[in-house]
Scaffold this motif. Structure first.
Motif, PDB file in Angstrom:
ATOM      1  N   GLN A 144      -9.655 -47.746  27.830  1.00 53.29           N
ATOM      2  CA  GLN A 144      -8.843 -47.690  29.039  1.00 53.29           C
ATOM      3  C   GLN A 144      -7.593 -48.533  28.839  1.00 53.29           C
ATOM      4  OE1 GLN A 144     -10.550 -49.217  32.669  1.00 53.29           O
ATOM      5  NE2 GLN A 144      -8.769 -48.652  33.894  1.00 53.29           N
ATOM      6  N   ARG A 145      -6.454 -47.939  29.165  1.00 53.95           N
ATOM      7  CA  ARG A 145      -5.185 -48.667  29.152  1.00 53.95           C
ATOM      8  C   ARG A 145      -4.403 -48.249  30.382  1.00 53.95           C
ATOM      9  NH1 ARG A 145      -5.040 -47.077  23.630  1.00 53.95           N
ATOM     10  NH2 ARG A 145      -5.528 -48.795  22.205  1.00 53.95           N
ATOM     11  N   ALA A 146      -3.807 -49.215  31.037  1.00 53.67           N
ATOM     12  CA  ALA A 146      -3.019 -48.935  32.236  1.00 53.67           C
ATOM     13  C   ALA A 146      -1.715 -49.702  32.168  1.00 53.67           C
ATOM     14  CB  ALA A 146      -3.791 -49.298  33.499  1.00 53.67           C
ATOM     15  N   ARG A 147      -0.666 -49.078  32.673  1.00 55.06           N
ATOM     16  CA  ARG A 147       0.639 -49.735  32.711  1.00 55.06           C
ATOM     17  C   ARG A 147       1.443 -49.165  33.869  1.00 55.06           C
ATOM     18  NH1 ARG A 147       5.162 -49.664  27.841  1.00 55.06           N
ATOM     19  NH2 ARG A 147       6.859 -50.637  29.031  1.00 55.06           N
ATOM     20  N   ARG A 148       2.169 -50.029  34.542  1.00 59.42           N
ATOM     21  CA  ARG A 148       3.020 -49.579  35.648  1.00 59.42           C
ATOM     22  C   ARG A 148       4.454 -49.454  35.171  1.00 59.42           C
ATOM     23  NH1 ARG A 148       3.334 -48.184  40.563  1.00 59.42           N
ATOM     24  NH2 ARG A 148       1.077 -48.287  40.719  1.00 59.42           N
ATOM     25  N   PHE A 149       5.016 -48.261  35.401  1.00 56.80           N
ATOM     26  CA  PHE A 149       6.403 -47.958  35.097  1.00 56.80           C
ATOM     27  C   PHE A 149       7.167 -47.778  36.404  1.00 56.80           C
ATOM     28  CE2 PHE A 149       3.744 -46.294  31.693  1.00 56.80           C
ATOM     29  CZ  PHE A 149       4.366 -46.779  30.555  1.00 56.80           C
ATOM     30  N   PRO A 150       8.494 -47.761  36.360  1.00 59.07           N
ATOM     31  CA  PRO A 150       9.246 -47.433  37.581  1.00 59.07           C
ATOM     32  C   PRO A 150       8.823 -46.092  38.185  1.00 59.07           C
ATOM     33  CG  PRO A 150      10.723 -48.353  35.943  1.00 59.07           C
ATOM     34  CD  PRO A 150       9.391 -48.173  35.258  1.00 59.07           C
ATOM     35  N   ALA A 151       8.364 -45.170  37.333  1.00 57.24           N
ATOM     36  CA  ALA A 151       7.930 -43.852  37.805  1.00 57.24           C
ATOM     37  C   ALA A 151       6.529 -43.873  38.396  1.00 57.24           C
ATOM     38  CB  ALA A 151       7.980 -42.840  36.660  1.00 57.24           C
ATOM     39  N   GLY A 152       5.811 -44.990  38.263  1.00 54.97           N
ATOM     40  CA  GLY A 152       4.457 -45.079  38.791  1.00 54.97           C
ATOM     41  C   GLY A 152       3.481 -45.596  37.757  1.00 54.97           C
ATOM     42  N   GLU A 153       2.237 -45.742  38.156  1.00 52.47           N
ATOM     43  CA  GLU A 153       1.208 -46.232  37.251  1.00 52.47           C
ATOM     44  C   GLU A 153       0.614 -45.093  36.430  1.00 52.47           C
ATOM     45  OE1 GLU A 153      -2.614 -49.117  37.608  1.00 52.47           O
ATOM     46  OE2 GLU A 153      -2.796 -47.182  38.603  1.00 52.47           O
ATOM     47  N   LEU A 154       0.373 -45.340  35.141  1.00 54.90           N
ATOM     48  CA  LEU A 154      -0.418 -44.469  34.284  1.00 54.90           C
ATOM     49  C   LEU A 154      -1.661 -45.231  33.875  1.00 54.90           C
ATOM     50  CD1 LEU A 154       2.381 -42.984  34.064  1.00 54.90           C
ATOM     51  CD2 LEU A 154       1.709 -42.363  31.746  1.00 54.90           C
ATOM     52  N   ASP A 155      -2.799 -44.651  34.136  1.00 58.39           N
ATOM     53  CA  ASP A 155      -4.092 -45.265  33.832  1.00 58.39           C
ATOM     54  C   ASP A 155      -4.845 -44.274  32.952  1.00 58.39           C
ATOM     55  OD1 ASP A 155      -6.617 -46.332  33.727  1.00 58.39           O
ATOM     56  OD2 ASP A 155      -6.816 -46.645  35.880  1.00 58.39           O
ATOM     57  N   VAL A 156      -4.882 -44.550  31.640  1.00 55.08           N
ATOM     58  CA  VAL A 156      -5.465 -43.632  30.663  1.00 55.08           C
ATOM     59  C   VAL A 156      -6.907 -44.012  30.393  1.00 55.08           C
ATOM     60  CG1 VAL A 156      -5.361 -42.837  28.271  1.00 55.08           C
ATOM     61  CG2 VAL A 156      -3.246 -43.130  29.586  1.00 55.08           C
ATOM     62  N   ARG A 157      -7.819 -43.039  30.485  1.00 54.96           N
ATOM     63  CA  ARG A 157      -9.235 -43.232  30.164  1.00 54.96           C
ATOM     64  C   ARG A 157      -9.597 -42.230  29.060  1.00 54.96           C
ATOM     65  NH1 ARG A 157     -11.420 -45.543  35.160  1.00 54.96           N
ATOM     66  NH2 ARG A 157      -9.571 -46.389  36.206  1.00 54.96           N
ATOM     67  N   LEU A 158     -10.023 -42.731  27.927  1.00 51.47           N
ATOM     68  CA  LEU A 158     -10.404 -41.881  26.803  1.00 51.47           C
ATOM     69  C   LEU A 158     -11.852 -42.147  26.409  1.00 51.47           C
ATOM     70  CD1 LEU A 158      -7.290 -42.346  24.476  1.00 51.47           C
ATOM     71  CD2 LEU A 158      -7.684 -40.515  26.139  1.00 51.47           C
ATOM     72  N   ASP A 159     -12.556 -41.096  26.050  1.00 51.09           N
ATOM     73  CA  ASP A 159     -13.886 -41.225  25.466  1.00 51.09           C
ATOM     74  C   ASP A 159     -13.740 -40.890  23.979  1.00 51.09           C
ATOM     75  OD1 ASP A 159     -16.567 -41.593  25.121  1.00 51.09           O
ATOM     76  OD2 ASP A 159     -17.189 -39.747  26.120  1.00 51.09           O
ATOM     77  N   VAL A 160     -13.851 -41.909  23.138  1.00 51.50           N
ATOM     78  CA  VAL A 160     -13.644 -41.751  21.702  1.00 51.50           C
ATOM     79  C   VAL A 160     -14.980 -41.919  20.991  1.00 51.50           C
ATOM     80  CG1 VAL A 160     -12.441 -42.615  19.660  1.00 51.50           C
ATOM     81  CG2 VAL A 160     -11.286 -42.619  21.888  1.00 51.50           C
ATOM     82  N   ARG A 161     -15.362 -40.898  20.243  1.00 50.64           N
ATOM     83  CA  ARG A 161     -16.634 -40.931  19.513  1.00 50.64           C
ATOM     84  C   ARG A 161     -16.380 -40.541  18.053  1.00 50.64           C
ATOM     85  NH1 ARG A 161     -20.065 -43.336  23.271  1.00 50.64           N
ATOM     86  NH2 ARG A 161     -19.507 -42.505  25.314  1.00 50.64           N
ATOM     87  N   GLU A 162     -16.854 -41.374  17.157  1.00 56.69           N
ATOM     88  CA  GLU A 162     -16.708 -41.129  15.710  1.00 56.69           C
ATOM     89  C   GLU A 162     -15.263 -40.808  15.349  1.00 56.69           C
ATOM     90  OE1 GLU A 162     -19.536 -38.168  14.593  1.00 56.69           O
ATOM     91  OE2 GLU A 162     -21.257 -39.457  15.028  1.00 56.69           O
ATOM     92  N   GLY A 163     -14.337 -41.551  15.989  1.00 54.98           N
ATOM     93  CA  GLY A 163     -12.935 -41.449  15.635  1.00 54.98           C
ATOM     94  C   GLY A 163     -12.186 -40.294  16.272  1.00 54.98           C
ATOM     95  N   ARG A 164     -12.848 -39.533  17.151  1.00 58.98           N
ATOM     96  CA  ARG A 164     -12.168 -38.404  17.809  1.00 58.98           C
ATOM     97  C   ARG A 164     -12.247 -38.529  19.332  1.00 58.98           C
ATOM     98  NH1 ARG A 164     -10.392 -34.150  14.846  1.00 58.98           N
ATOM     99  NH2 ARG A 164     -10.986 -34.174  12.632  1.00 58.98           N
ATOM    100  N   ILE A 165     -11.230 -37.977  19.980  1.00 58.68           N
ATOM    101  CA  ILE A 165     -11.174 -38.001  21.451  1.00 58.68           C
ATOM    102  C   ILE A 165     -12.007 -36.836  21.964  1.00 58.68           C
ATOM    103  CG2 ILE A 165      -9.672 -37.832  23.462  1.00 58.68           C
ATOM    104  CD1 ILE A 165      -7.364 -38.838  21.650  1.00 58.68           C
ATOM    105  N   ILE A 166     -13.064 -37.138  22.706  1.00 55.40           N
ATOM    106  CA  ILE A 166     -13.901 -36.066  23.246  1.00 55.40           C
ATOM    107  C   ILE A 166     -13.768 -35.947  24.770  1.00 55.40           C
ATOM    108  CG2 ILE A 166     -15.540 -36.258  21.349  1.00 55.40           C
ATOM    109  CD1 ILE A 166     -17.481 -37.602  23.325  1.00 55.40           C
ATOM    110  N   GLY A 167     -13.071 -36.897  25.372  1.00 55.37           N
ATOM    111  CA  GLY A 167     -12.825 -36.847  26.810  1.00 55.37           C
ATOM    112  C   GLY A 167     -11.546 -37.586  27.134  1.00 55.37           C
ATOM    113  N   ALA A 168     -10.778 -37.071  28.107  1.00 54.18           N
ATOM    114  CA  ALA A 168      -9.509 -37.722  28.452  1.00 54.18           C
ATOM    115  C   ALA A 168      -9.179 -37.465  29.917  1.00 54.18           C
ATOM    116  CB  ALA A 168      -8.369 -37.186  27.577  1.00 54.18           C
ATOM    117  N   ARG A 169      -8.832 -38.541  30.606  1.00 51.81           N
ATOM    118  CA  ARG A 169      -8.309 -38.430  31.968  1.00 51.81           C
ATOM    119  C   ARG A 169      -7.122 -39.386  32.099  1.00 51.81           C
ATOM    120  NH1 ARG A 169     -11.215 -36.451  36.268  1.00 51.81           N
ATOM    121  NH2 ARG A 169      -9.202 -36.640  37.316  1.00 51.81           N
TER     122      ARG A 169
END
Length: 332
Positions: free
Chosen positions: A252-277
């Motif tokens: 999970q990484r989140a950052r607020r920009f002038p355009a708004g907040e982006l809150d990234v949630r990734l499910d990473v398994r064995e080096g690959r992204i298997i879920g993303a919101r």
């Protein structure tokens, strides 16, 4: 411009369904105006994580309806002290994330009432630096809507109790609470005014009359209302739309920009992204779900993510966010 009569309905689920139905199903070559007043409700932005935006105990105890809208931006509280407006237009080019054209008649009507309102921030109407209106937009091919809420005499204590502002958002505003940076229009009026009179003032400003017989309207028949209620049953009244699944994530990484907040949630398994919101109160024209889908199956590596998104323009999804900033959130 054509006017839509919502029949005085105060159910937020029906009103948001009516708005979408008219937007998608009625004349695409005309401007359209819709007003509605909702009973107690929290209206969630299209890309927000509902459970993290509300106080569930307060919502349950006070019987507050929670509904997700089609546009981006942040969560807002509605009650019968709020007047909500929606402008729909066939002309999208150069107008998305431009609020001046759509808020001008509202601001002009407030000026006539002696309220020194002005457009400020990225999407707010302010009086003396305090927010009296939040606005958001949604675009489809060759058509868009711009809608907002006017705090006339709302329960501002309920706003504070029911919503959970993200720490970064509060800090970016330089204040300690929602309550200190919002205000009711009634605080600035010389005399009493209810939401019906405020609506009529804006209608008169736009159409030059309050007489419905002289205002061009979109008539809604039984078949139209049946379609609206079907949209409530299939979308706006469902848990899946209003809350939705929160998939597992280990990054999970989140950052607020002038355009708004982006809150990234990734499910990473064995080096690959298997879920993303990607959650947040950003406002983009494109559906962020399309970008999320591109990430599935990719190696969790900056170069691979960059290649997969090489033809993506981040501003289409998030507003003023650079490619490098987006890659910083999406990769190691």
């Amino acid at each position: 411009m054509l006017f839509v009569d919502n029949r005085g309905i105060a159910d937020a689920r029906i009103n948001l369904a009516l708005e979408e139905y008219v937007f998608r199903s009625k004349p695409a070559d005309e401007d359209v105006l819709l007003f509605y007043v909702n009973d107690r409700a929290i209206i969630i932005g299209r890309n927000q994580n509902t459970v993290e935006e509300i106080d569930g105990d307060v919502v349950a105890a006070r019987g507050i309806t929670v509904v997700r809208r089609v546009s981006g931006g942040g969560a807002v509280y509605h009650d019968t002290g709020n007047l909500n407006f929606s402008f729909m237009t066939p002309d999208v080019k150069g107008r998305f994330n431009r609020y001046d054209q759509f808020t001008r008649p509202v601001i002009d009507a407030l000026h006539e009432l002696g309220v020194p309102a002005e457009l400020g921030g990225r999407n707010d109407i302010l009086v003396d630096g305090r927010k009296i209106s939040g606005n958001a937009q949604f675009a489809a091919p060759a058509r868009m809507l711009s809608h907002g809420t006017l705090l006339l005499d709302a329960d501002l204590d309920a706003v504070t109790a029911a919503l959970r502002p993200k720490p970064g958002k509060v800090e970016s505003k330089g204040v300690k609470s929602i309550r200190s940076r919002v205000a009711n229009i009634s605080e600035f009026l010389r005399g009493p005014l209810d939401v019906d009179e405020l609506r009529e003032r804006i209608i008169e400003r736009i159409f030059g009359t309050r007489d419905r017989a002289r205002i061009p309207q979109i008539p809604l028949g039984d078949a139209d209302w049946a379609a609206v209620h079907a949209l409530v049953a299939g979308k706006y009244g469902t848990w899946a739309w209003n809350y939705g699944e929160n998939p597992p994530s280990n990054v999970q990484r989140a950052r607020r920009f002038p355009a708004g907040e982006l809150d990234v949630r990734l499910d990473v398994r064995e080096g690959r992204i298997i879920g993303a919101r990607i959650f947040g109160d950003f406002m983009g024209r494109e559906d962020v779900g399309l970008l999320e889908a591109r990430l599935i199956g990719l190696p969790y590596d900056r170069d691979d993510v960059a290649r997969a998104l090489a033809d993506v323009e981040p501003s289409d999804y998030f507003g003023d966010v650079s490619r490098d900033d987006l890659l910083d959130l999406l990769s190691p």
